[in-house]
Design a protein around this motif. Structure first.
Motif, mmCIF file in Angstrom:
data_model
loop_
_atom_site.group_PDB
_atom_site.id
_atom_site.type_symbol
_atom_site.label_atom_id
_atom_site.label_comp_id
_atom_site.label_asym_id
_atom_site.label_seq_id
_atom_site.Cartn_x
_atom_site.Cartn_y
_atom_site.Cartn_z
ATOM 1 N N CYS A 1 0.862 -1.194 0.000
ATOM 2 C CA CYS A 1 0.000 0.000 0.000
ATOM 3 C C CYS A 1 0.898 1.243 0.000
ATOM 4 C CB CYS A 1 -0.883 0.038 1.243
ATOM 5 S SG CYS A 1 -1.937 -1.395 1.443
ATOM 6 N N LEU A 2 2.075 1.089 0.575
ATOM 7 C CA LEU A 2 3.088 2.135 0.566
ATOM 8 C C LEU A 2 4.307 1.595 -0.157
ATOM 9 C CD1 LEU A 2 4.300 4.868 1.505
ATOM 10 C CD2 LEU A 2 5.019 3.699 3.600
ATOM 11 N N SER A 3 4.798 2.334 -1.142
ATOM 12 C CA SER A 3 6.002 1.951 -1.862
ATOM 13 C C SER A 3 7.230 2.188 -0.989
ATOM 14 C CB SER A 3 6.114 2.774 -3.152
ATOM 15 O OG SER A 3 7.448 2.831 -3.600
ATOM 16 N N SER A 4 8.048 1.148 -0.807
ATOM 17 C CA SER A 4 9.287 1.315 -0.035
ATOM 18 C C SER A 4 10.221 2.293 -0.746
ATOM 19 C CB SER A 4 9.981 -0.040 0.158
ATOM 20 O OG SER A 4 10.364 -0.601 -1.076
ATOM 21 N N ARG A 5 10.112 2.370 -2.066
ATOM 22 C CA ARG A 5 10.962 3.289 -2.839
ATOM 23 C C ARG A 5 10.540 4.739 -2.580
ATOM 24 N NH1 ARG A 5 11.664 1.164 -8.826
ATOM 25 N NH2 ARG A 5 9.772 2.387 -9.138
ATOM 26 N N TYR A 6 9.243 4.956 -2.516
ATOM 27 C CA TYR A 6 8.740 6.313 -2.218
ATOM 28 C C TYR A 6 9.120 6.710 -0.797
ATOM 29 C CZ TYR A 6 5.381 10.126 -1.564
ATOM 30 O OH TYR A 6 4.801 11.338 -1.297
ATOM 31 N N PHE A 7 9.000 5.790 0.147
ATOM 32 C CA PHE A 7 9.397 6.028 1.539
ATOM 33 C C PHE A 7 10.888 6.397 1.583
ATOM 34 C CE2 PHE A 7 9.217 3.850 6.043
ATOM 35 C CZ PHE A 7 9.458 5.088 6.634
ATOM 36 N N TYR A 8 11.691 5.669 0.855
ATOM 37 C CA TYR A 8 13.137 5.903 0.791
ATOM 38 C C TYR A 8 13.441 7.327 0.310
ATOM 39 C CZ TYR A 8 18.027 4.956 -0.652
ATOM 40 O OH TYR A 8 19.397 4.977 -0.824
ATOM 41 N N GLN A 9 12.764 7.732 -0.771
ATOM 42 C CA GLN A 9 12.998 9.081 -1.312
ATOM 43 C C GLN A 9 12.558 10.166 -0.339
ATOM 44 O OE1 GLN A 9 11.403 9.661 -5.270
ATOM 45 N NE2 GLN A 9 13.298 8.899 -6.189
ATOM 46 N N ARG A 10 11.436 9.958 0.317
ATOM 47 C CA ARG A 10 10.956 10.948 1.285
ATOM 48 C C ARG A 10 11.943 11.086 2.453
ATOM 49 N NH1 ARG A 10 5.428 12.078 1.534
ATOM 50 N NH2 ARG A 10 6.071 13.526 3.192
ATOM 51 N N LEU A 11 12.497 9.955 2.895
ATOM 52 C CA LEU A 11 13.495 10.002 3.969
ATOM 53 C C LEU A 11 14.758 10.733 3.516
ATOM 54 C CD1 LEU A 11 13.222 6.394 5.475
ATOM 55 C CD2 LEU A 11 12.692 8.537 6.656
ATOM 56 N N GLN A 12 15.196 10.461 2.310
ATOM 57 C CA GLN A 12 16.396 11.127 1.784
ATOM 58 C C GLN A 12 16.188 12.639 1.721
ATOM 59 O OE1 GLN A 12 19.153 9.713 1.677
ATOM 60 N NE2 GLN A 12 19.398 8.096 0.163
ATOM 61 N N ASP A 13 15.007 13.052 1.304
ATOM 62 C CA ASP A 13 14.698 14.491 1.238
ATOM 63 C C ASP A 13 14.738 15.108 2.630
ATOM 64 O OD1 ASP A 13 14.370 14.296 -1.478
ATOM 65 O OD2 ASP A 13 12.179 14.180 -1.406
ATOM 66 N N LEU A 14 14.195 14.393 3.614
ATOM 67 C CA LEU A 14 14.187 14.918 4.978
ATOM 68 C C LEU A 14 15.609 15.008 5.535
ATOM 69 C CD1 LEU A 14 11.694 14.039 7.772
ATOM 70 C CD2 LEU A 14 14.124 13.970 8.277
ATOM 71 N N TYR A 15 16.425 13.994 5.279
ATOM 72 C CA TYR A 15 17.799 14.000 5.789
ATOM 73 C C TYR A 15 18.599 15.176 5.226
ATOM 74 C CZ TYR A 15 17.119 9.194 7.543
ATOM 75 O OH TYR A 15 16.682 8.086 8.206
ATOM 76 N N LYS A 16 18.310 15.543 3.978
ATOM 77 C CA LYS A 16 19.042 16.658 3.352
ATOM 78 C C LYS A 16 18.817 17.967 4.096
ATOM 79 C CE LYS A 16 18.946 14.653 -1.285
ATOM 80 N NZ LYS A 16 18.225 14.656 -2.581
ATOM 81 N N SER A 17 17.640 18.125 4.683
ATOM 82 C CA SER A 17 17.319 19.378 5.375
ATOM 83 C C SER A 17 17.645 19.330 6.872
ATOM 84 C CB SER A 17 15.837 19.715 5.191
ATOM 85 O OG SER A 17 15.025 18.719 5.808
ATOM 86 N N ALA A 18 18.088 18.148 7.361
ATOM 87 C CA ALA A 18 18.407 18.015 8.783
ATOM 88 C C ALA A 18 19.869 18.361 9.040
ATOM 89 C CB ALA A 18 18.108 16.596 9.255
#
Length: 541
Positions: free
Chosen positions: A271-288
């Motif tokens: 129901c949730l793509s692990s690839r989409y989750f991965y990209q969202r996490l990468q985006d968040l890490y960039k701003s942390a």
């Protein structure tokens, strides 16, 4: 053949991947087709009620997971209707049903997400064999995981890496991560003529034959892509928590607001793509400013998932001890009474029993709670085969995933991946350090609700007057401990030391006869030890 079927029709076969976002198979099915048939097959292997099972559900899945799946299918149907289609639900043996549909609808293109599970591999080979023979185009992309397990295995010289660190080193960055993933098609071609194929809407539990099944009032999970995306956004809105997340830290006793994302059921069903989750996490890490890293970070957890998928894909008999080249051969006990006591939450250890009660009611518990009950069953206290515990988890967990479930039981029983068998979770002190008042136990074991906190983890130590005041007599209202943890854990360590020595001596080529001999020796040694202890007690008297 249905005469009105278009010669450019395609069939999208849903199994996992129950989503519209990041679904290349669905997009390929829609591209250049006059009609698209989105299909899900109700497989009696997983869905047919089994009255002989130890809990409501089929022979393979508990009712909580079946309910979650049906909710996910209804949500998918709603999403497809918004873009001009619908979900077509059929019933029967999946490969036979799909082959019939390919014939009836004159399909020219078959699309489905690749699945590494042995059961689905066998189904897929049958369907692909038919489709290839009649010239149907097949598109089966790897999108349930971050990486293609076959690519990792090829990079490693034809075998799966058996450590997380070697997997990470080989995997590198996913090739698809350079560009944003699709949020899904805005429209797809309509469903064509259904011919004589018997299609129905997503059934209810009652229509599947599950009568008198009530949902737990506080059950916190609802299936579906829309819920998954909402929950993902909610989890990622707490940027500091995500950036600092470290497993295995976290409070396993937090149940009203669990100390994890609780996205595992949505990843399991796709129901949730692990690839989409991965990209969202990468985006968040960039701003942390700073963030945790694998293996303990949230992104690291996604990589653990891929690691187990890769090893499972490459390892014959990954789901059993015998014939599994990466599994230690250990002469586990076969004690049905102890297994049932553990399974039903009647071990006499409130921490263990509360976790197993949560599993029955919710189909989920915190990863550290899973570690505790798995350790207790196997190498910590009861010395019962990990396959028995695996079967219980496979049935009851709503996020039960073949590769992850087997991989984690291999790990936690010290049969593979992890071998420090002397490190045991205490069924008394581990939960107490997170929840000294025992609120988690009081919630899931209301029989102990009034027990004073100094006895909540060890109620058998409470004086009879205290037990009476609490309304819980040990041995009557709540069971006495099935084993003494101190002596049982010591015995487990001794048995594992001998089993490890045997595996080393035989260079891993341990036979059934070798295990029988060791089991007899361990039983004899245990008898000698028990007689010695009895004699010492008598002398003290």
């Amino acid at each position: 053949m249905a005469s009105s079927s278009s010669s450019s029709s395609s069939l999208m076969w849903f199994r996992k991947g129950l989503r519209v976002h990041d679904n290349p198979a669905l997009e390929r099915a829609a591209r250049g087709s006059a009609s698209v048939y989105p299909v899900f097959v109700i497989d009696p292997h997983y869905m047919k009620p089994d009255p002989a099972a130890f809990s409501p559900g089929s022979s393979r899945a508990g009712v909580n997971r079946i309910r979650f799946l049906l909710e996910s299918l209804r949500d998918l149907d709603c999403s497809l209707r918004r873009i001009g289609s619908r979900l077509l639900v059929l019933k029967g043996e999946p490969s036979e049903v799909i082959i019939k549909c390919l014939k009836e609808w004159d399909v020219r293109k078959l699309c489905f997400e690749f699945d590494t599970e042995q059961y689905y591999q066998a189904l897929d080979n049958k369907v692909k064999g038919f489709a290839s023979a009649v010239g149907i185009e097949i598109f089966s992309p790897v999108t349930h995981t971050l990486f293609d397990p076959a690519d990792i295995i090829k990079k490693n010289g034809g075998k799966a890496p058996l450590s997380y660190q070697s997997f990470i080193k080989l995997a590198g960055n996913p090739p698809w991560n350079e560009s944003p993933l699709s949020t899904g098609p805005t429209s797809i071609p309509p469903v064509g003529d259904l011919g004589c194929c018997e299609v129905c809407d997503v059934p209810t539990l009652q229509e599947l034959g599950y009568y008198d099944v009530e949902q737990e009032e506080e059950f916190p999970f609802q299936g579906g892509e829309s819920v998954a995306l909402r929950q993902l956004n909610e989890a990622l809105s707490n940027k500091a928590w995500v950036a600092e997340f470290e497993k295995p830290k976290g409070d396993p006793t937090a149940f009203r607001k669990p100390a994890t994302t609780v996205l595992s059921p949505y990843l399991k069903f796709g129901c949730l793509s692990s690839r989409y989750f991965y990209q969202r996490l990468q985006d968040l890490y960039k701003s942390a400013k700073k963030h945790s890293s694998p293996p303990v970070s949230l992104l690291g957890q996604l990589l653990w998932r891929d690691f187990f998928y890769t090893v499972a894909f490459d390892t014959r008999n990954f789901d059993q001890m015998k014939g599994n080249k990466i599994c230690k051969q250990i002469p586990w006990n076969n004690d049905e009474a102890l297994l049932v006591a553990w399974r039903e939450g009647r071990t006499g250890y409130p921490w263990i029993d509360a976790i197993m009660t949560q599993l029955h009611r919710w189909g989920w518990m915190h990863h550290l709670a899973r570690h505790c009950v798995a350790c207790f069953l196997t190498r910590g206290d009861l010395f019962i085969h990990w396959e028995k515990g695996r079967d219980v988890f496979e049935r009851l967990l709503i996020d039960s995933d073949w590769a992850l479930n087997n991989g984690n039981w291999l790990w936690l029983s010290c049969s593979s991946f992890f071998y420090q068998y002397h490190r045991i979770y205490s069924p008394i002190t581990f939960g107490k350090k997170y929840d000294p008042n025992g609120n988690y136990i009081r919630h899931f074991l209301p029989v102990l609700k009034e027990m004073p906190k100094e006895f909540i983890y060890e109620p058998w130590k409470a004086p009879l007057s205290v037990q009476k005041k609490a309304g819980c007599i040990i041995g009557k209202d709540y069971p006495e401990p099935v084993v003494c943890h101190d002596s049982a854990s010591k015995e487990c360590k001794r048995k594992l030391a001998e089993a490890y020595a045997l595996n080393q001596r035989m260079n891993g080529l341990v036979t059934e006869e070798d295990l029988k001999k060791l089991r007899r020796k361990l039983e004899q040694d245990e008898g000698v030890e028990q007689r010695k202890n009895t004699r010492q007690k008598m002398e003290q008297l």
